[in-house]
Design a protein around this motif. Sequence first.
Motif, short mmCIF file in Angstrom:
data_model
loop_
_atom_site.label_atom_id
_atom_site.label_comp_id
_atom_site.label_asym_id
_atom_site.label_seq_id
_atom_site.Cartn_x
_atom_site.Cartn_y
_atom_site.Cartn_z
N ALA A 165 0.85 -1.20 0.00
CA ALA A 165 0.00 0.00 0.00
C ALA A 165 0.88 1.25 0.00
O ALA A 165 1.86 1.34 0.73
N GLY A 166 0.49 2.20 -0.82
CA GLY A 166 1.23 3.45 -0.89
C GLY A 166 2.48 3.40 -1.74
O GLY A 166 3.24 4.38 -1.79
N ALA A 167 2.75 2.28 -2.42
CA ALA A 167 3.93 2.16 -3.27
C ALA A 167 3.81 3.12 -4.45
O ALA A 167 2.71 3.31 -5.00
N PRO A 168 4.90 3.79 -4.83
CA PRO A 168 4.84 4.72 -5.97
C PRO A 168 4.35 4.05 -7.26
O PRO A 168 3.72 4.70 -8.10
N VAL A 169 4.65 2.76 -7.41
CA VAL A 169 4.23 2.03 -8.61
C VAL A 169 3.42 0.82 -8.16
O VAL A 169 3.99 -0.23 -7.84
N PRO A 170 2.09 0.92 -8.11
CA PRO A 170 1.27 -0.23 -7.72
C PRO A 170 1.44 -1.40 -8.70
O PRO A 170 1.96 -1.24 -9.80
N LEU A 171 0.97 -2.56 -8.27
CA LEU A 171 1.18 -3.77 -9.05
C LEU A 171 0.59 -3.64 -10.46
O LEU A 171 1.22 -4.04 -11.44
N ALA A 172 -0.60 -3.08 -10.57
CA ALA A 172 -1.23 -2.96 -11.89
C ALA A 172 -0.39 -2.09 -12.82
O ALA A 172 -0.18 -2.40 -14.00
#
Length: 637
Positions: free
Chosen positions: A331-338
């Motif tokens: 959560a909150g990662a600059p580059v989400p998985l999608a």
Amino acid sequence: MRAVAVVPVVLWHAGYAAVPGGFVGVDIFFVISGFLIAGILYAEITDGRFSILRFYERRARRILPALFLVIAATYPFAWAWMLPPAFSDYSRSILAATFFVSNIFFWLTSNYFGPGDAEVPLVHTWSLSVEEQFYLAFPVLLLLLWKVAPRRVLPVLLGVALASLALSQWLSDRASEANFFLAPTRAFELLAGAVAAIWCHRRPDARVSAGGQALSAAGLAMMLASFFLYDSATPIPSAYALLPVMGAVMMLVWGRRGTWAAAVLSWPPLVGIGLVSYSLYLWHQPVFALARTRLLNPPTGSQMAALSLLSLMLAILSWRFVERPFRQRGAGAPVPLARLWQAVAGGAVGLMLMSSVGIATDGARFRFPPTLNALADRFDRALDERLKIERVGLCELNTSFLNIRIEQFERSWNCVPPAGAPTTVSNLAIYGDSHATDIASALRFNGVDVLYMAEAGCSLSPLTMKSKCRRVADFMKEQIAAHKITDLWLVNYYEPNELTPEAVASMIAYWKATGTRLTIFSPTPEFLDLKNRMLRTVGEGRPLSLVRHAEPEAEFFRPEVQSLLKAAGVRVIDSGAIFCKVMPDCLPLDDGQPLMIDDHHLTLEGARRFGAVLVADQFDPEREDGLPPVLMSRADR
């Protein structure tokens, strides 16, 4: 430790002779990778937290963004500076690197230790392909072992590692290129780290050993020693790789905080370089290769130092703005998985499109003037003609151009001239590497047929022969005896280790045992990066600019070498003297026609001209026995 691995690799690719074994830094990288990845995997599997999708997400975040960035960044410079043949190969290497099969691609198309690969921007991506191929199988194997036989995880992995090591040792002098590039012979290096990590997980107390200081210091010393004791002639991977590999294992296991070795590696500059080591590894080779492509003269030491610093600056930037954002998860990662998978898919498609341009247009020939393309075509035709007419695969064993086994070569070889024919000199034979093929063709084009055999890339001295070369050399000795040969001409390219007094004495003794009178040719003149320089100058309407590489000839004509040859009664033919008689201004170009196909091999026309002088000089029609007259070394003239 990553800094200890990457810095020698960078220095080695930069051409600094101070670290002749710098390439083994990659072997250390493999151990570190196996240790870290296996440690994480084993902990997750034993805790019941393992997810194959999560594992490959981590790998994608770690590897792909920076890799795709570097490939894309090299493309405009490759487009502007690379000649069509090189750009076509580069375009194919983009595809290979994108889908992690570049180790297979470069195994089939290159020689990692050859001078030409210094100008190949993506040749270093072979190691990434080896890793990713390994990690396609390793997590599944580890999971299955844990579920089926948890107590046998270490014995099985150790057994696989030993099998891989045995395979690498067996192939090291039989198929050195495959041995170097392919995953099965590299697996033991990754597995060495994996076994160490699992052992540490099972016995954490063993890492706190009273001998930890000495073991970690010895491990660091072993790694450092390999950079200076090994060189490009060292068969890697093989048992020789155990020095850096086991050194890395010892350092990883016992180099804990508080040890002297750990204190050395905690030096802030090393920590900083280690932090950006992946990006530095990605950037340095494209920077070096493209600079070498652009510059007509080989880069100086100061230029390579500046390019190394440039690579480091690019690495810092890509680590800060690409690696770090993409590697953050959750959560909150600059580059989400999608978004990660969208970026990966988009990057892969983009790279495929970029590569397709060079592949579909034969290296984007439209970028250059017709004169350059016409000269490039002459080079290609000259190589094709040489392979067809000089009977490569029949008289010359050359696995770079033809996939043929030694057994097949021995069965099919029949390079004996017809007995009684007016052109046949029945008591003379020629043996050596691909240059022997040039000399045999030079004679044949000028009405002299002799028995000959050649094996590309082989030494003449038993001290430096690989086992496959020894087998062909022994086969030649059988033919010499069977056909009652009295005079033997030896023709070869010599590496420095083949011209030591010991190697020369061994060569003389080995071939003197045939009972023949020996003649040896000095190396064919060599011109650095001949094809590229000729295309860049003559092809663009500028005066020809070539650099003659004098070292091989100078090494051959060293007094120590010549005195050994003279004392043994070995006659010497000065190839350089003949070359300069037949080549205008001692350069391999005449009226726009190249007379060499590469840095040191003749075209058919070059061989014909060389042979005209050779036959006139060496065959005396007044002699009843038809043998060449006594030949003199340069020192005797």
